[in-house]
Scaffold this motif. Sequence first.
Motif, PDB file in Angstrom:
ATOM      1  N   ALA A   3      15.494  26.847 -17.014  1.00 25.18           N
ATOM      2  CA  ALA A   3      16.672  26.007 -17.222  1.00 25.18           C
ATOM      3  C   ALA A   3      16.596  25.341 -18.577  1.00 25.18           C
ATOM      4  O   ALA A   3      15.529  25.140 -19.153  1.00 25.18           O
ATOM      5  N   ALA A   4      17.778  24.979 -19.107  1.00 24.64           N
ATOM      6  CA  ALA A   4      17.822  24.245 -20.361  1.00 24.64           C
ATOM      7  C   ALA A   4      17.194  22.877 -20.173  1.00 24.64           C
ATOM      8  O   ALA A   4      17.208  22.299 -19.094  1.00 24.64           O
ATOM      9  N   SER A  70      24.023  33.478 -11.503  1.00 27.22           N
ATOM     10  CA  SER A  70      24.160  32.197 -10.827  1.00 27.22           C
ATOM     11  C   SER A  70      22.884  31.391 -11.038  1.00 27.22           C
ATOM     12  O   SER A  70      21.811  31.939 -11.275  1.00 27.22           O
ATOM     13  N   PHE A  71      22.995  30.078 -10.925  1.00 26.73           N
ATOM     14  CA  PHE A  71      21.854  29.227 -11.275  1.00 26.73           C
ATOM     15  C   PHE A  71      21.759  28.043 -10.324  1.00 26.73           C
ATOM     16  O   PHE A  71      22.624  27.806  -9.484  1.00 26.73           O
ATOM     17  N   TYR A  72      20.676  27.284 -10.497  1.00 31.62           N
ATOM     18  CA  TYR A  72      20.395  26.107  -9.675  1.00 31.62           C
ATOM     19  C   TYR A  72      19.868  25.020 -10.594  1.00 31.62           C
ATOM     20  O   TYR A  72      19.626  25.242 -11.785  1.00 31.62           O
ATOM     21  N   PHE A  73      19.664  23.823 -10.034  1.00 34.27           N
ATOM     22  CA  PHE A  73      19.027  22.733 -10.767  1.00 34.27           C
ATOM     23  C   PHE A  73      17.715  22.378 -10.083  1.00 34.27           C
ATOM     24  O   PHE A  73      17.660  22.284  -8.855  1.00 34.27           O
ATOM     25  N   SER A  74      16.700  22.156 -10.881  1.00 36.44           N
ATOM     26  CA  SER A  74      15.379  21.852 -10.338  1.00 36.44           C
ATOM     27  C   SER A  74      15.013  20.379 -10.431  1.00 36.44           C
ATOM     28  O   SER A  74      13.947  19.988  -9.961  1.00 36.44           O
ATOM     29  N   SER A  75      15.859  19.572 -11.037  1.00 41.78           N
ATOM     30  CA  SER A  75      15.516  18.165 -11.215  1.00 41.78           C
ATOM     31  C   SER A  75      16.780  17.314 -11.207  1.00 41.78           C
ATOM     32  O   SER A  75      17.894  17.808 -11.375  1.00 41.78           O
ATOM     33  N   LEU A  76      16.551  16.010 -11.020  1.00 42.61           N
ATOM     34  CA  LEU A  76      17.655  15.058 -11.066  1.00 42.61           C
ATOM     35  C   LEU A  76      18.250  15.000 -12.468  1.00 42.61           C
ATOM     36  O   LEU A  76      19.472  14.861 -12.630  1.00 42.61           O
ATOM     37  N   GLU A  77      17.399  15.131 -13.482  1.00 41.47           N
ATOM     38  CA  GLU A  77      17.875  15.068 -14.865  1.00 41.47           C
ATOM     39  C   GLU A  77      18.840  16.218 -15.160  1.00 41.47           C
ATOM     40  O   GLU A  77      19.882  16.034 -15.795  1.00 41.47           O
ATOM     41  N   HIS A 152      14.723  26.451  -1.977  1.00 40.73           N
ATOM     42  CA  HIS A 152      13.891  25.258  -2.129  1.00 40.73           C
ATOM     43  C   HIS A 152      14.026  24.639  -3.513  1.00 40.73           C
ATOM     44  O   HIS A 152      13.182  23.834  -3.904  1.00 40.73           O
ATOM     45  N   HIS A 153      15.073  24.992  -4.253  1.00 39.09           N
ATOM     46  CA  HIS A 153      15.390  24.306  -5.500  1.00 39.09           C
ATOM     47  C   HIS A 153      16.159  23.025  -5.164  1.00 39.09           C
ATOM     48  O   HIS A 153      16.899  22.973  -4.174  1.00 39.09           O
ATOM     49  N   THR A 154      16.030  22.018  -5.983  1.00 43.98           N
ATOM     50  CA  THR A 154      16.621  20.710  -5.667  1.00 43.98           C
ATOM     51  C   THR A 154      18.113  20.820  -5.384  1.00 43.98           C
ATOM     52  O   THR A 154      18.609  20.318  -4.370  1.00 43.98           O
ATOM     53  N   VAL A 155      18.837  21.470  -6.268  1.00 39.03           N
ATOM     54  CA  VAL A 155      20.284  21.643  -6.088  1.00 39.03           C
ATOM     55  C   VAL A 155      20.583  23.136  -6.076  1.00 39.03           C
ATOM     56  O   VAL A 155      20.502  23.809  -7.111  1.00 39.03           O
ATOM     57  N   CYS A 172      33.741  28.727   5.485  1.00 36.99           N
ATOM     58  CA  CYS A 172      33.366  27.623   4.603  1.00 36.99           C
ATOM     59  C   CYS A 172      31.965  27.867   4.031  1.00 36.99           C
ATOM     60  O   CYS A 172      31.089  28.386   4.721  1.00 36.99           O
ATOM     61  N   VAL A 173      31.741  27.484   2.757  1.00 33.82           N
ATOM     62  CA  VAL A 173      30.459  27.724   2.082  1.00 33.82           C
ATOM     63  C   VAL A 173      29.863  26.399   1.612  1.00 33.82           C
ATOM     64  O   VAL A 173      30.539  25.606   0.939  1.00 33.82           O
ATOM     65  N   LEU A 174      28.585  26.166   1.934  1.00 25.26           N
ATOM     66  CA  LEU A 174      27.877  24.958   1.521  1.00 25.26           C
ATOM     67  C   LEU A 174      26.674  25.314   0.657  1.00 25.26           C
ATOM     68  O   LEU A 174      25.985  26.313   0.903  1.00 25.26           O
ATOM     69  N   GLY A 175      26.418  24.485  -0.346  1.00 27.65           N
ATOM     70  CA  GLY A 175      25.162  24.537  -1.076  1.00 27.65           C
ATOM     71  C   GLY A 175      24.153  23.617  -0.414  1.00 27.65           C
ATOM     72  O   GLY A 175      24.436  22.976   0.610  1.00 27.65           O
ATOM     73  N   THR A 176      22.956  23.525  -0.992  1.00 26.91           N
ATOM     74  CA  THR A 176      21.881  22.715  -0.409  1.00 26.91           C
ATOM     75  C   THR A 176      21.339  21.730  -1.436  1.00 26.91           C
ATOM     76  O   THR A 176      21.066  22.103  -2.577  1.00 26.91           O
ATOM     77  N   PHE A 177      21.218  20.473  -1.020  1.00 28.96           N
ATOM     78  CA  PHE A 177      20.518  19.457  -1.798  1.00 28.96           C
ATOM     79  C   PHE A 177      19.250  19.128  -1.027  1.00 28.96           C
ATOM     80  O   PHE A 177      19.314  18.600   0.096  1.00 28.96           O
ATOM     81  N   ILE A 178      18.078  19.471  -1.595  1.00 33.51           N
ATOM     82  CA  ILE A 178      16.823  19.335  -0.867  1.00 33.51           C
ATOM     83  C   ILE A 178      15.797  18.598  -1.721  1.00 33.51           C
ATOM     84  O   ILE A 178      15.719  18.787  -2.937  1.00 33.51           O
ATOM     85  N   THR A 179      15.026  17.733  -1.077  1.00 30.32           N
ATOM     86  CA  THR A 179      13.861  17.110  -1.715  1.00 30.32           C
ATOM     87  C   THR A 179      12.670  17.320  -0.798  1.00 30.32           C
ATOM     88  O   THR A 179      12.784  17.244   0.428  1.00 30.32           O
ATOM     89  N   GLU A 180      11.493  17.588  -1.400  1.00 33.01           N
ATOM     90  CA  GLU A 180      10.309  17.930  -0.623  1.00 33.01           C
ATOM     91  C   GLU A 180       9.047  17.371  -1.277  1.00 33.01           C
ATOM     92  O   GLU A 180       8.994  17.196  -2.501  1.00 33.01           O
TER      93      GLU A 180
END
Length: 730
Positions: A3-4, A70-77, A152-155, A172-180
């Motif tokens: 990710a950038a 397609s992509f995901y986010f790995s952090s809050l930043e 298991h990516h954050t977003v 209906c389609v949902l994404g996942t917001f996960i913290t571990e």
Amino acid sequence: MEAAGPVTRSAARKRASKIPEEQRERRPARRRPRRRIQEQEEAVFREVVSFTPDPLPARYYDKDTTKPISFYFSSLEELLAWTPDMEDSFNVALEPSECRQPPLSSQRPRTLLCHDMMGGYLDDKFIQGSTAHNPYCFYHWQSIDIFVYFSHHTVTIPPVGWTNAAHRHGVCVLGTFITEWKEGGQLCEAFLAGDERSYRAVADQLVLIAQFFRFDGWLINIENSLSLAAVGNMPHFLRHLTAQLHQRVPGGLVLWYDSVVRSGQLTWQDELNQHNRIFFDSCDGFFTNYNWREEHLERMLGQAGERRADVYVGVDVFARGNVVGGQFDTYKSLELIRKHGFSAALFAPGWVYECLEKKDFFQNQDKFWALLEHFLPTHSICSLPFVTSFCLGMGTRRVCYGQEEVVGPWYHPSAQEIQPLFAEHSLEGAGRGWVKTHCCLVDAWNGGSSLLVRGLIPPDVGHVAVRLFSLQVPVPPKIFLSLVYKLEGPSGVEVALELTTEDLGSCHVGGIRTLTAGTSSRHSPRPLRVPPTKLARWVDRCGQQLPGGWVQRCYEVSLRGCLLQDLFVSFARPPGSPEEASFVCRLGEIQVVDANSLLAPLPRVQAVTVSRVHWQRATSEEEGPPAPLRLSCTLHWSHLLSPVRCFRIRCRMGTGGGSPGGGPPGPEKPTLLGLAFVNQYRIAELQVAAMGPSGDGHVEFLVEPVPKEGFLVPQAEWGRAALVYSMPRT
């Protein structure tokens, strides 16, 4: 995928605001769009070949192929820094979910599928498709209501192929917001332990992402302990997220997974109870953990009250832990869940793909869902046009209306057409007739697959029929129907399309033979011998033998005050034949269209541009006299998305020393490059000829719109752009 680097959200917005609006639509990497040198129907752009490195943003493009992913986010930043950009547009779904009955808001128990497969973002991450062999494919959409893409990516942002396929079926389609783990706890502290501005910023960003990419909401999965301050703010976060999502995403959903309890401890309850009820009360639904027993369900009746359908009882299809039933015994769990009136959440039904033989995947998947059929209420599609070629979004070749265009494996979930109710039907009595339906990659009319229907008509029965689709469509005064099919081997069986209608007060059906009477009637339309004059432009193949041995039957039906309910295909024994008749039939396409919609003028594809051009030298095995080049570039165009199913992207090669806009570069047939579901397409590593110092190369790109009605569009309505290129002078 790398990710950038994170930036502040305000800095990212300032940077985006400096880009003029017109450049945001087609902004190149370090280069301006190719200079347009002639303003005609075909835009022409000139390029001098350069091998200067010009890297694309790593988040949005595969580093090996430069294809959009397609992509995901790995952090809050990363989450807070994101702002919509041109590259994000590749990942936007074509349209919101189709109208369906009953609506998701009804209190009928629902079925949720949580897709968790080997970490996610596999072949499905390639937005424009891939050449994957034997990929995972899901097609029992009529049996589910909600699809969750889990990783298991954050977003986890759902790959757009899944969203397009699900929405086409009213799912209906949902994404996942996960913290571990420890890192997850630190992330939660960062946005939950402070004041409301922090958790509202995260919620608002999640809403913006769902709204922009056109999926429907989030599963919130907190798999780490929370401090008292953080857990105290969690209900406020959920309420704000849910309220904002409902406001900006029609039909949006926020679900909470059974993990953390109100004390902040990570303690899975396997039920809704007083320890986690506060989270259920703050969002749209509750997804339980998997190790429950019937006494858990009985206790939940009081906790859920009138919201029983909002409790999704988790079923791990892998059967890990102490579960009632998983794998091919999953029906045992479903039986108890439905007994008590709850919704069900099937976790990782891709078990049939991951753990069993790949060569038997389709048989195993059909077996798995057939065992659950009794416990999975289906939903109906309630809008026209209704068109499907039964394509699974994959195949061993690509076919367009009976003509083979490209040979080789392909996988493109966005290209999946509406799938039928897969089933096996048997007539009553020993040795009676039967009908079975299967998806089949061996042959296709349009796309990569067809529907195979096999059956047996016993001697004392005139015909057998199979219900393929459940509809709830208030029909217009006149509809056009079409069936494309092919009988395998010698057979005198007659194939026909049948439909059922419901009386909405005074249902009148013209040009049709009624098979049964009552408030719900079944009808057999009479095929047209010749197409209606006013529709001849669209249906000139009615009743004819088509390429590949296919046959098309067309029907025009007048209706008034009717609701179209079901579509059947029937198979009748040959007249005068006393013996049982077996048959094997491939269905290639079904169309149900408002006849008047076919008379509307067609919009043209306009303003095709070429940008982000990148050149590569041929690899050693491709070298020859002269060595070819590899061309990558991005096409943009203008066209309304609401009336289209997709765009076919084609190219035609040529060379020329005359006027670059003086006509087509050569007589050869355009080559199909792929399908687009937005107004842009990335061409990756297209082989083109290398020219000498004094010659020009010429590549013509064509954008063919495919309307929802499913008919071919005349080439005059296609979009065109040409790239004229030359080697640098030395």
